[in-house]
Design a protein around this motif. Structure first.
Motif, short mmCIF file in Angstrom:
data_model
loop_
_atom_site.label_atom_id
_atom_site.label_comp_id
_atom_site.label_asym_id
_atom_site.label_seq_id
_atom_site.Cartn_x
_atom_site.Cartn_y
_atom_site.Cartn_z
N THR A 90 65.80 -22.64 -45.41
CA THR A 90 65.26 -21.33 -45.78
C THR A 90 65.80 -20.93 -47.15
N VAL A 91 64.91 -20.82 -48.14
CA VAL A 91 65.33 -20.45 -49.49
C VAL A 91 65.61 -18.96 -49.53
N ASN A 99 67.99 -23.97 -55.89
CA ASN A 99 67.62 -23.15 -54.73
C ASN A 99 68.87 -22.83 -53.90
N ILE A 100 69.02 -21.58 -53.55
CA ILE A 100 70.12 -21.14 -52.70
C ILE A 100 69.55 -20.87 -51.31
N TYR A 101 70.05 -21.59 -50.34
CA TYR A 101 69.54 -21.50 -48.97
C TYR A 101 70.40 -20.58 -48.13
N ASP A 106 75.50 -19.07 -45.20
CA ASP A 106 76.14 -18.81 -43.91
C ASP A 106 77.27 -19.80 -43.64
N PHE A 107 77.01 -21.08 -43.89
CA PHE A 107 78.02 -22.11 -43.66
C PHE A 107 79.22 -21.92 -44.60
#
Length: 256
Positions: A90-91, A99-101, A106-107
């Motif tokens: 999810t971008v 791109n930052i997912y 979260d990780f």
């Protein structure tokens, strides 16, 4: 200025607990931070530990930040690298061609909070536990041989001493006009000029301690007597039981 990683005598709930109870609390926190892999549970655990430092241990925010600032800087760099390198689906947003997912954020946030939680827990334990009580608890309650337990006492004593000596060396060099210089080569010289006196002082202190222990016959007998006795308190037992039951419950809930 007080040093962070050493015992600070105060009247607080955490100071009144015996070291074994606080070790159990540290183990429970360590289990829980590795039990969850998402950011929200890690944030909850960090909030609990940080609140424990401020309320139950009566440590100031400035003291806690000063104690974890090196790990905080490391965690920020680690967070940025994880966000940039860990793939996701999810971008969340885009920075140029990168791109930052949301999964990466979260990780990375979960790992960063995990590091800070463990480090803050260690800070609370060291700042609220007298090194003498730690050694006595290990030998009297956990039956650890006193020769091995004493090595922990030496480490807890030497770390703040080395920190204080480092400040003295830095102040002495500043007074003599040997200031910090810029540039890679000059930084290497600064490190050499600063590290050698610190290592020489540490080696000298270790030799004096070893000779003193040998002269006093330390370790000649299997058992020894104690002036200080460490005992469990009712609130300490309750504190440890609550954390153990909570940890077991969360583990079972996670597995089921």
């Amino acid at each position: 200025m007080s040093l962070a990683f050493q015992f600070h005598e105060k009247k607080s709930f955490m100071h009144s607990l015996d070291p074994v109870t606080k070790l159990i609390w540290m183990v429970c926190i360590s289990i829980l931070v590795f039990l969850y892999e998402t950011a929200i549970p890690q944030l909850v655990l960090f909030t609990i530990v940080f609140s424990t430092a401020l309320i139950l241990a009566r440590l100031s925010i400035r003291f806690v930040i000063r104690g974890i600032w090196i790990m905080l800087l490391f965690s920020i760099g680690f967070f940025i690298l994880q966000v940039l390198l860990v793939p996701g689906e999810t971008v969340l947003f885009t920075i140029g061609p990168i791109n930052i997912y949301s999964e990466s954020v979260d990780f990375a946030l979960a790992i960063t909070l995990r590091i800070l939680t463990i480090f803050t827990t260690s800070l609370i334990f060291v700042a609220t536990s007298d090194p003498r009580d730690i050694v006595n608890s290990l030998t009297q309650k956990l039956r650890v041989p006193y020769r091995y337990a004493y090595s922990i006492f030496v480490a807890l004593r030497f770390v703040p001493t080395l920190e204080q000596e480092a400040r003295v060396i830095e102040a002495a060099q500043t007074i003599r006009g040997v200031g910090k210089q810029k540039g890679l080569k000059n930084k290497a010289e600064n490190m050499k000029r600063f590290t050698l006196p610190l290592l020489m002082g540490a080696v000298r202190r270790v030799r004096v301690t070893a000779n003193t222990m040998e002269a006093k016959g330390y370790g000649a007998y299997r058992d020894r007597t104690y002036i200080r006795r460490v005992s469990y308190t009712s609130k300490g037992v309750m504190f440890g039981v609550v954390w153990c039951l909570t940890t077991v419950y969360l583990i079972v809930e996670k597995i089921i």
